[in-house]
Design a protein around this motif. Sequence first.
Motif, PDB file in Angstrom:
ATOM      1  N   CYS A  12       0.858  -1.192   0.000  1.00  0.00           N
ATOM      2  CA  CYS A  12       0.000   0.000   0.000  1.00  0.00           C
ATOM      3  C   CYS A  12       0.895   1.244   0.000  1.00  0.00           C
ATOM      4  N   CYS A  94       1.763   6.317   8.724  1.00  0.00           N
ATOM      5  CA  CYS A  94       0.842   6.460   7.591  1.00  0.00           C
ATOM      6  C   CYS A  94      -0.240   7.484   7.957  1.00  0.00           C
ATOM      7  N   VAL A  97      -3.223   5.981   9.549  1.00  0.00           N
ATOM      8  CA  VAL A  97      -3.083   5.594  10.962  1.00  0.00           C
ATOM      9  C   VAL A  97      -3.263   6.842  11.837  1.00  0.00           C
ATOM     10  N   THR A 159      -6.435  -0.312  11.406  1.00  0.00           N
ATOM     11  CA  THR A 159      -6.667  -0.059   9.964  1.00  0.00           C
ATOM     12  C   THR A 159      -6.743  -1.317   9.118  1.00  0.00           C
ATOM     13  N   THR A 160      -6.133  -2.412   9.602  1.00  0.00           N
ATOM     14  CA  THR A 160      -6.071  -3.619   8.774  1.00  0.00           C
ATOM     15  C   THR A 160      -7.052  -4.705   9.222  1.00  0.00           C
ATOM     16  N   CYS A 189      -8.592   0.992   6.689  1.00  0.00           N
ATOM     17  CA  CYS A 189      -8.138   1.858   5.590  1.00  0.00           C
ATOM     18  C   CYS A 189      -8.586   1.325   4.234  1.00  0.00           C
ATOM     19  N   PRO A 191      -6.935   0.905   1.319  1.00  0.00           N
ATOM     20  CA  PRO A 191      -6.141  -0.163   0.694  1.00  0.00           C
ATOM     21  C   PRO A 191      -6.461  -1.546   1.275  1.00  0.00           C
ATOM     22  N   THR A 260      -0.682  -5.947   2.417  1.00  0.00           N
ATOM     23  CA  THR A 260      -0.238  -4.565   2.163  1.00  0.00           C
ATOM     24  C   THR A 260       1.255  -4.341   2.404  1.00  0.00           C
TER      25      THR A 260
END
Length: 297
Positions: A12, A94, A97, A159-160, A189, A191, A260
């Motif tokens: 990502c 990121c 994040v 986020t994941t 997120c 991605p 990612t």
Amino acid sequence: MKITLARALGTCFGVHDAIEAAQDESFRDNLTIIGELVHNPQTVAALRAKGVRMVRSMDDQITTKNVMITAHGAPASMKKALEARGYRVYDASCPLVLKVHNRVARLVSEGYFPVVIGQRDHVEVRGIVGDLAEYEVILEPEETARLAGRSKIGIVCQTTQQVETAQRIVAAIRERFPGVDVKFVDTICQPTKDRQAAVRDLVDEVDLMIVVGGYNSANTKKLKRVCDEKGVEAHHIESAGELEPSWFRGKLHVGITAGTSTPHEIIAEVHDRIREISRRAGGADGAQVSRHDNTSR
Ligand code: SF4
């Protein structure tokens, strides 16, 4: 044998940018990364080969002037503490994040008790909750019992996380505490969502899925879980050398997806190796290769 790449897969932008930054010439032999920059052993090894140092925590011995906070982020207090110790801090967090950090701060300021749907020990989650006076980290619906007694609950996600996991937990909280003001901010997120949606679309069309990514990569494991839930044979590998020709015997359509943190070069190696296996197995005309998208269906 047909081989199809998921329409969204691999590194990502957050991970990509952090790796690029770590390799900047201005840091040559003078950079220590705190924690693992990416959950991918090949990338970590390549950075070490370029003189980048890595430590597990800010309390380990650091001998460089520059230190880097990874794409997973860190509590603001940690950044301040590093600066106070005289290091020059490069923050590769990121932006997506940092958005979670901001959303949590806003929920707290609005009087919500903060809850993170995620893995308690994951570096990103430790960064999100690191400066909070009180919070809960939840990953299973049964754990929602710990929220008893709260009148306002504000929820964000690592986020994941898997979209379904977040939905299940938010539903469990609302069901268990019907009178409570529950606010959910979806911080998974884009991605991650794209990779999850792409594997979900592709998995119904293949009879084997190869999932590429570090064994310690949470989002790669989740891509494999999507295949498992659909009952499609899937193998999680870190590199092309792990591919077993026997997996492909009798298979007509193989899909490839990747987490990612997985560099595109590794995906290309996996892809080439599968083509070679297919050729050796008798497909003298070679494998048919495509990228999965709406127009190719
Ligand atoms: S997975 Fe998402 S939040 Fe994490 S670095 Fe990549 S884009 Fe950023």
